[in-house]
Write a protein that holds these residues in place. Structure first.
Motif, PDB file in Angstrom:
ATOM      1  N   ASP A 254      22.942   4.809  14.569  1.00 45.86           N
ATOM      2  CA  ASP A 254      21.820   5.896  14.342  1.00 45.86           C
ATOM      3  C   ASP A 254      20.822   5.179  15.225  1.00 45.86           C
ATOM      4  O   ASP A 254      20.394   4.270  15.072  1.00 45.86           O
ATOM      5  N   ALA A 255      20.666   5.818  16.530  1.00 48.12           N
ATOM      6  CA  ALA A 255      19.697   5.392  17.590  1.00 48.12           C
ATOM      7  C   ALA A 255      18.396   6.359  17.599  1.00 48.12           C
ATOM      8  O   ALA A 255      18.100   6.412  18.590  1.00 48.12           O
ATOM      9  N   THR A 256      18.092   6.685  16.349  1.00 49.15           N
ATOM     10  CA  THR A 256      16.899   7.515  16.451  1.00 49.15           C
ATOM     11  C   THR A 256      15.756   6.996  16.006  1.00 49.15           C
ATOM     12  O   THR A 256      14.698   7.417  15.780  1.00 49.15           O
ATOM     13  N   ALA A 257      15.840   5.477  15.841  1.00 45.83           N
ATOM     14  CA  ALA A 257      14.498   4.619  15.419  1.00 45.83           C
ATOM     15  C   ALA A 257      14.643   3.345  16.480  1.00 45.83           C
ATOM     16  O   ALA A 257      15.844   2.904  16.580  1.00 45.83           O
ATOM     17  N   GLY A 258      13.664   2.797  16.713  1.00 47.04           N
ATOM     18  CA  GLY A 258      13.960   1.372  17.533  1.00 47.04           C
ATOM     19  C   GLY A 258      12.374   1.026  17.699  1.00 47.04           C
ATOM     20  O   GLY A 258      11.360   1.475  17.330  1.00 47.04           O
ATOM     21  N   ALA A 259      12.575  -0.267  18.412  1.00 51.34           N
ATOM     22  CA  ALA A 259      11.146  -1.120  18.689  1.00 51.34           C
ATOM     23  C   ALA A 259      11.715  -1.828  20.166  1.00 51.34           C
ATOM     24  O   ALA A 259      12.726  -2.186  20.281  1.00 51.34           O
TER      25      ALA A 259
ATOM     26  N   ARG B 241      10.700   0.754   6.121  1.00 52.89           N
ATOM     27  CA  ARG B 241      10.057   1.514   5.229  1.00 52.89           C
ATOM     28  C   ARG B 241       9.132   2.404   6.052  1.00 52.89           C
ATOM     29  O   ARG B 241       9.146   3.833   5.966  1.00 52.89           O
ATOM     30  N   SER B 242       8.254   2.056   6.926  1.00 50.90           N
ATOM     31  CA  SER B 242       7.622   2.696   8.127  1.00 50.90           C
ATOM     32  C   SER B 242       8.089   3.723   8.791  1.00 50.90           C
ATOM     33  O   SER B 242       7.838   4.820   9.083  1.00 50.90           O
ATOM     34  N   PHE B 243       9.380   3.076   9.074  1.00 53.11           N
ATOM     35  CA  PHE B 243      10.200   3.913  10.145  1.00 53.11           C
ATOM     36  C   PHE B 243      10.705   5.219   9.193  1.00 53.11           C
ATOM     37  O   PHE B 243      10.545   6.304   9.714  1.00 53.11           O
ATOM     38  N   GLU B 244      11.014   5.147   8.101  1.00 52.07           N
ATOM     39  CA  GLU B 244      11.419   6.234   7.269  1.00 52.07           C
ATOM     40  C   GLU B 244      10.333   7.067   6.941  1.00 52.07           C
ATOM     41  O   GLU B 244      10.516   8.312   7.051  1.00 52.07           O
ATOM     42  N   GLN B 245       9.169   6.507   6.778  1.00 57.72           N
ATOM     43  CA  GLN B 245       8.063   7.448   6.598  1.00 57.72           C
ATOM     44  C   GLN B 245       7.654   8.270   7.804  1.00 57.72           C
ATOM     45  O   GLN B 245       7.400   9.311   7.797  1.00 57.72           O
ATOM     46  N   LEU B 246       7.541   7.562   9.102  1.00 53.84           N
ATOM     47  CA  LEU B 246       7.501   8.272  10.240  1.00 53.84           C
ATOM     48  C   LEU B 246       8.219   9.135  10.556  1.00 53.84           C
ATOM     49  O   LEU B 246       7.869  10.469  10.996  1.00 53.84           O
ATOM     50  N   LYS B 247       9.657   9.032  10.329  1.00 51.66           N
ATOM     51  CA  LYS B 247      10.728   9.937  10.520  1.00 51.66           C
ATOM     52  C   LYS B 247      10.379  11.122   9.655  1.00 51.66           C
ATOM     53  O   LYS B 247      10.503  12.360  10.074  1.00 51.66           O
TER      54      LYS B 247
ATOM     55  N   TRP C  75      -2.504  10.668  10.663  1.00 50.38           N
ATOM     56  CA  TRP C  75      -1.899  10.228   9.632  1.00 50.38           C
ATOM     57  C   TRP C  75      -1.107   8.823   9.942  1.00 50.38           C
ATOM     58  O   TRP C  75      -1.462   7.909   9.271  1.00 50.38           O
ATOM     59  N   THR C  76      -0.546   8.916  11.105  1.00 49.44           N
ATOM     60  CA  THR C  76       0.079   7.578  11.452  1.00 49.44           C
ATOM     61  C   THR C  76      -0.762   6.464  11.643  1.00 49.44           C
ATOM     62  O   THR C  76      -0.734   5.491  11.196  1.00 49.44           O
ATOM     63  N   LEU C  77      -1.983   6.594  12.446  1.00 49.62           N
ATOM     64  CA  LEU C  77      -2.793   5.566  12.660  1.00 49.62           C
ATOM     65  C   LEU C  77      -3.885   5.199  11.490  1.00 49.62           C
ATOM     66  O   LEU C  77      -3.967   3.950  11.398  1.00 49.62           O
ATOM     67  N   ASP C  78      -3.682   6.041  10.443  1.00 46.73           N
ATOM     68  CA  ASP C  78      -4.520   5.654   9.035  1.00 46.73           C
ATOM     69  C   ASP C  78      -3.618   5.064   8.286  1.00 46.73           C
ATOM     70  O   ASP C  78      -3.846   4.090   7.442  1.00 46.73           O
ATOM     71  N   HIS C  79      -2.294   5.192   8.380  1.00 43.22           N
ATOM     72  CA  HIS C  79      -1.438   4.636   7.417  1.00 43.22           C
ATOM     73  C   HIS C  79      -0.451   3.569   7.878  1.00 43.22           C
ATOM     74  O   HIS C  79       0.622   2.936   6.988  1.00 43.22           O
TER      75      HIS C  79
ATOM     76  N   LYS D 183       0.722  -1.075   0.128  1.00 43.21           N
ATOM     77  CA  LYS D 183       0.090  -0.057   0.068  1.00 43.21           C
ATOM     78  C   LYS D 183       0.870   1.275  -0.036  1.00 43.21           C
ATOM     79  O   LYS D 183       1.737   1.427   0.775  1.00 43.21           O
ATOM     80  N   GLU D 184       0.655   1.850  -0.831  1.00 47.57           N
ATOM     81  CA  GLU D 184       1.481   3.397  -0.977  1.00 47.57           C
ATOM     82  C   GLU D 184       1.073   4.248  -0.013  1.00 47.57           C
ATOM     83  O   GLU D 184      -0.307   4.512  -0.067  1.00 47.57           O
ATOM     84  N   VAL D 185       1.873   4.554   0.936  1.00 47.73           N
ATOM     85  CA  VAL D 185       1.421   5.690   1.961  1.00 47.73           C
ATOM     86  C   VAL D 185       1.730   7.206   1.308  1.00 47.73           C
ATOM     87  O   VAL D 185       2.853   7.488   0.899  1.00 47.73           O
ATOM     88  N   PRO D 186       0.819   7.892   1.346  1.00 47.73           N
ATOM     89  CA  PRO D 186       1.102   9.343   0.966  1.00 47.73           C
ATOM     90  C   PRO D 186       1.811  10.280   1.945  1.00 47.73           C
ATOM     91  O   PRO D 186       1.803   9.864   3.204  1.00 47.73           O
ATOM     92  N   ARG D 187       2.470  11.113   1.497  1.00 48.51           N
ATOM     93  CA  ARG D 187       3.226  11.876   2.293  1.00 48.51           C
ATOM     94  C   ARG D 187       2.343  12.865   3.146  1.00 48.51           C
ATOM     95  O   ARG D 187       1.326  13.150   2.626  1.00 48.51           O
ATOM     96  N   LEU D 188       2.810  12.949   4.384  1.00 49.17           N
ATOM     97  CA  LEU D 188       2.102  13.821   5.028  1.00 49.17           C
ATOM     98  C   LEU D 188       2.291  15.303   4.989  1.00 49.17           C
ATOM     99  O   LEU D 188       3.334  15.837   4.473  1.00 49.17           O
ATOM    100  N   VAL D 189       1.116  16.077   4.675  1.00 45.28           N
ATOM    101  CA  VAL D 189       1.161  17.300   4.396  1.00 45.28           C
ATOM    102  C   VAL D 189       0.445  18.323   5.562  1.00 45.28           C
ATOM    103  O   VAL D 189      -0.494  17.864   5.825  1.00 45.28           O
ATOM    104  N   GLN D 190       1.411  19.146   6.042  1.00 45.24           N
ATOM    105  CA  GLN D 190       0.895  19.993   7.111  1.00 45.24           C
ATOM    106  C   GLN D 190       0.417  21.384   6.486  1.00 45.24           C
ATOM    107  O   GLN D 190       0.783  22.171   5.689  1.00 45.24           O
ATOM    108  N   THR D 191      -1.107  21.632   6.703  1.00 48.92           N
ATOM    109  CA  THR D 191      -1.475  23.036   6.322  1.00 48.92           C
ATOM    110  C   THR D 191      -1.733  24.025   7.363  1.00 48.92           C
ATOM    111  O   THR D 191      -2.111  25.381   6.866  1.00 48.92           O
ATOM    112  N   SER D 192      -1.721  23.567   8.497  1.00 49.07           N
ATOM    113  CA  SER D 192      -1.756  24.552   9.641  1.00 49.07           C
ATOM    114  C   SER D 192      -0.487  25.105  10.299  1.00 49.07           C
ATOM    115  O   SER D 192       0.322  24.288  10.193  1.00 49.07           O
ATOM    116  N   ASP D 193      -0.679  26.389  11.105  1.00 51.40           N
ATOM    117  CA  ASP D 193       0.572  26.955  11.649  1.00 51.40           C
ATOM    118  C   ASP D 193       0.479  26.758  13.084  1.00 51.40           C
ATOM    119  O   ASP D 193       1.345  26.754  13.817  1.00 51.40           O
ATOM    120  N   ASN D 194      -0.698  26.077  13.467  1.00 50.32           N
ATOM    121  CA  ASN D 194      -1.048  25.845  14.886  1.00 50.32           C
ATOM    122  C   ASN D 194      -0.271  24.342  15.358  1.00 50.32           C
ATOM    123  O   ASN D 194      -0.467  23.480  14.685  1.00 50.32           O
TER     124      ASN D 194
END
Length: 195
Positions: free
Chosen positions: A141-146, A179-185, A91-95, A69-80
């Motif tokens: 690289d210890a910026t991701a894990g489980a 791949r999911s880790f890369e998308q989340l980061k 977005w994380t829960l959906d994809h 399943k192709e995961v769309p890039r996250l687009v942020q439109t708000s400044d809040n």
């Protein structure tokens, strides 16, 4: 009386036991179930049944194709900031395969969460602090894990900004894919950009 040691063996006895175990067996498959009404071996006046040869089965190659399943890039439109964090969690829960998601700072303060207990998020601060020493190792690289937490797996990615570190985490039945880790980061960095 002489007591034999454990290491004592009778070479001829071992050889005869091995010969019995490895004796060649019939290549004909044994019939475990006979057809109803078939004669039993040893029944008076009836011959023993002859095992039927199985008809050759047609072998079909089954190719398992996982639908990616192709995961769309996250687009942020708000400044809040609160809206941006809510969009990131949704977005994380959906994809991604998870039952809960959260965003926390490197002190373990929950900034946004859905479907996850505070106990899980409270581990983030100590976990990220413990990884400081690991990050000092060149090439690591210890910026991701489980991490297994009881019956569930917590997966996380971290992004560093001028304001400190932030963590996007998920809780589910298994660790996320690379791949999911890369998308989340990427999504976390997109969310933090401009805050």
């Amino acid at each position: 009386m002489t007591v034999r040691s454990v290491s004592w063996t009778d070479a001829q006895r071992v050889t005869s036991l091995l010969a019995r175990v490895t004796a060649t067996r019939s290549r004909e498959p044994a019939t475990l179930v006979t057809a109803m009404g078939a004669a039993r071996a040893g029944a008076p006046g009836k011959a023993a049944p002859v095992p039927a040869k199985a008809a050759p089965k047609e072998v079909k190659e089954v190719k398992e194709v996982k639908e990616v399943k192709e995961v769309p890039r996250l687009v942020q439109t708000s400044d809040n900031p609160a809206d941006r964090l809510d969009v990131l969690v949704a977005w994380t829960l959906d994809h991604h395969p998870c039952v809960g998601a959260f965003v926390a700072d490197d002190n373990g303060l929950t900034l946004a969460a859905h479907g996850i207990s505070e106990a899980h998020v409270s581990l983030v601060g100590p976990l990220l602090s413990a990884l400081v020493g690991v990050r000092s190792i060149p090439g690591v690289d210890a910026t991701a894990g489980a991490l297994w937490l009881g019956a569930q797996m917590m997966s996380w990615v971290e992004a560093r900004t001028a304001r400190g570190g932030f963590c996007l985490g998920t809780v589910g039945n298994e660790a996320l894919s690379t791949r999911s880790f890369e998308q989340l980061k990427e999504a976390l960095e997109t969310t933090l950009r401009g805050l």
